[in-house]
Design an enzyme around this catalytic site. Structure first.
Site, mmCIF file in Angstrom:
data_model
loop_
_atom_site.group_PDB
_atom_site.id
_atom_site.type_symbol
_atom_site.label_atom_id
_atom_site.label_comp_id
_atom_site.label_asym_id
_atom_site.label_seq_id
_atom_site.Cartn_x
_atom_site.Cartn_y
_atom_site.Cartn_z
ATOM 1 C CD GLU A 60 -40.263 -24.684 56.953
ATOM 2 O OE1 GLU A 60 -39.444 -25.641 56.230
ATOM 3 O OE2 GLU A 60 -39.896 -24.883 58.413
ATOM 4 N NE ARG A 111 -29.846 -18.292 59.008
ATOM 5 C CZ ARG A 111 -29.498 -19.577 58.721
ATOM 6 N NH1 ARG A 111 -27.977 -19.957 58.155
ATOM 7 N NH2 ARG A 111 -29.986 -20.204 57.831
ATOM 8 C CE1 TYR A 121 -21.837 -11.307 58.420
ATOM 9 C CE2 TYR A 121 -20.215 -12.677 59.877
ATOM 10 C CZ TYR A 121 -21.365 -13.157 58.977
ATOM 11 O OH TYR A 121 -22.069 -13.594 58.980
ATOM 12 C CG ASP A 180 -27.350 -27.991 57.526
ATOM 13 O OD1 ASP A 180 -26.250 -27.630 56.382
ATOM 14 O OD2 ASP A 180 -27.145 -26.526 58.065
#
Ligand SMILES: Cc1cc2nc3c(=O)[nH]c(=O)nc-3n(C[C@H](O)[C@H](O)[C@H](O)COP(=O)(O)OP(=O)(O)OC[C@H]3O[C@@H](n4cnc5c(N)ncnc54)[C@H](O)[C@@H]3O)c2cc1C
Length: 395
Positions: A30, A104, A210, A288
């Site tokens: 990463e 997230r 939400y 993505d």
């Protein structure tokens, strides 16, 4: 097989878990230090939840997830209920798993914890620059040196540099900007926010909100058509006043909610054209990096999660030792589905943003009649999306 994964986003982490589950030896590299996963919320639809539950994450996800009762579509100025689709028990009964809303960063934490518990190496601060393919494997150039592996999975997001192996395109600005904020429920008038996902539809813009953190916070995403993105970064802090100005004339409930949005960020919405090919003999794209799409069906991360499962199963059941044929098969399977979902997401945005009163009236009548008179048929419209179950079979 030793499989190097570029990127520890939702796609890369899920891929590592699925590949390990299929008996492979994944290692994640990463670029960042992973300290900056956004505080915003995410919706996880049953097609993604099925995969995560199959990977053993039922308990930790249910501990951090909020189960919305329904989706409500409302008109921007009158607050009139245009359409209603049950989730909650309905989702659990129809699809076998719940629909979840969560932060997230909570999802990321669940995935990272599972990666650590399963002994999968995760090297942060280690960008993957490029790789060389040979008949025997891949040599991957990373910030921490050159690695040898059998396969490279590039899950390095919409700004993927490994995508350049398959296309020369750049992310395309869609002419839309998303404002994101999280507001404490306690700071809002009682009952202002319903325990549902609520979408307020208006000309050239919409607002979704939400609950996350099991009801303690409200996540909001406001999407506004805007002719140009002039910021250098694709994600920057925004003033709440800017957000309020974009929604002037909207219902007072919307404005009350937006007035409470203190710490707000805006994101330029980009997409990438569909690729005819995203796998070579030993390199493939995921999430993505392969198929970034507009977020109006809340499916970008769900597609990355589905990709991860399908890739791992196709590799596990391959007939040849070399992975090339399996990678082509994975790409073909995923291309059909992700193209369809990307197109449906675009259409959903157009439907939310209709500009003329006549078009909005026709839409509201169609949606309203559908969900009131023919609820079964109206709900079955989402079966192709939320009822997809890669765990049971995807061929
Ligand atoms: C406003 C908005 C709302 C959304 N809401 C939803 C929703 O409700 N539900 C849903 O399913 N989806 C949603 N999405 C889409 C979702 O956020 C993305 O589709 C998802 O995060 C993609 O995951 P990914 O792992 O492919 O990429 P990313 O999350 O972008 O992760 C890529 C990772 O790769 C790392 N990286 C980049 N380059 C390199 C390199 N060279 N080497 C190593 N690492 C690298 C990055 O640092 C990052 O950690 C939304 C998107 C937006 C913009």
């Amino acid at each position: 097989m030793k499989i190097v994964i570029a990127g520890a986003g939702i796609g890369g982490l899920t891929a590592a878990l699925a590949l390990k589950n299929s008996g492979f030896d994944p290692e994640i590299h990463e670029r960042s230090d992973l300290a900056s996963e956004s505080g915003a919320g995410i919706q996880l639809s049953p097609n993604a939840v099925k995969v995560l539950f199959a990977l053993g994450l039922r308990k930790p996800l249910q501990a951090v997830g909020f189960e919305p009762k329904a989706v409500r579509l409302r008109s921007f100025s009158s607050a009139r209920l245009v359409a209603y689709r049950p989730l909650g028990l309905f989702s659990a009964n129809r699809y076998g798993v719940p629909y979840l809303h969560l932060r997230r960063e909570a999802l990321h934490e669940v995935l990272r914890t599972a990666v650590a518990e399963r002994g999968i190496p995760l090297v942060t601060g280690s960008p993957v620059h490029d790789c060389d393919e040979t008949d025997a494997g891949v040599e991957v150039q990373t910030g921490s040196g050159t690695l040898r592996g059998d396969l490279l999975v590039a899950a390095d997001g919409i700004h993927s540099n490994l995508r350049a192996r398959f296309a020369e395109d750049e992310p395309r600005f869609t002419g839309m900007v998303a404002y994101r904020a999280v507001v404490a429920t306690a700071a809002l008038p009682a009952k202002l926010v319903e325990p549902t996902a609520t979408v307020w539809m208006g000309p050239g813009r919409h607002l979704v909100h939400y609950f996350v953190d099991q009801g303690e916070q409200v996540n909001l995403v406001a999407v506004v058509e805007s002719d140009a993105w002039r910021e250098e970064s694709w994600r920057t802090p925004a003033e709440a006043s800017e957000l309020l100005a974009a929604f002037s004339g909207w219902h007072r409930k919307v404005r009350t909610l937006l007035e409470a949005a203190g710490d707000c960020h805006k994101w330029a919405l980009f997409e990438r054209p569909s690729l005819p090919r995203w796998s070579s003999a030993r390199v493939t794209l995921l999430g993505d990096a392969a198929h970034a799409m507009l977020p109006f069906l809340a499916q970008g991360a769900a597609m990355a999660i589905e990709d991860a499962w399908v890739l791992s199963r196709v590799l596990e059941h391959r007939e040849e030792e070399a992975p090339a044929t399996a990678l082509t098969q994975y790409q073909q399977l995923r291309r059909l589905r992700t193209n369809k979902v990307a197109e449906a997401s675009r259409q959903q945005g157009e439907m939310f943003h209709l500009h003329t009163p006549g078009a909005r009236l026709a839409r509201d009548l169609r949606l309203g009649i559908g969900c009131r008179l023919l609820p079964e048929i109206a709900m079955a419209q989402y079966d192709w999306l939320h009822g997809y179950d890669p765990v049971r079979g995807f061929r």
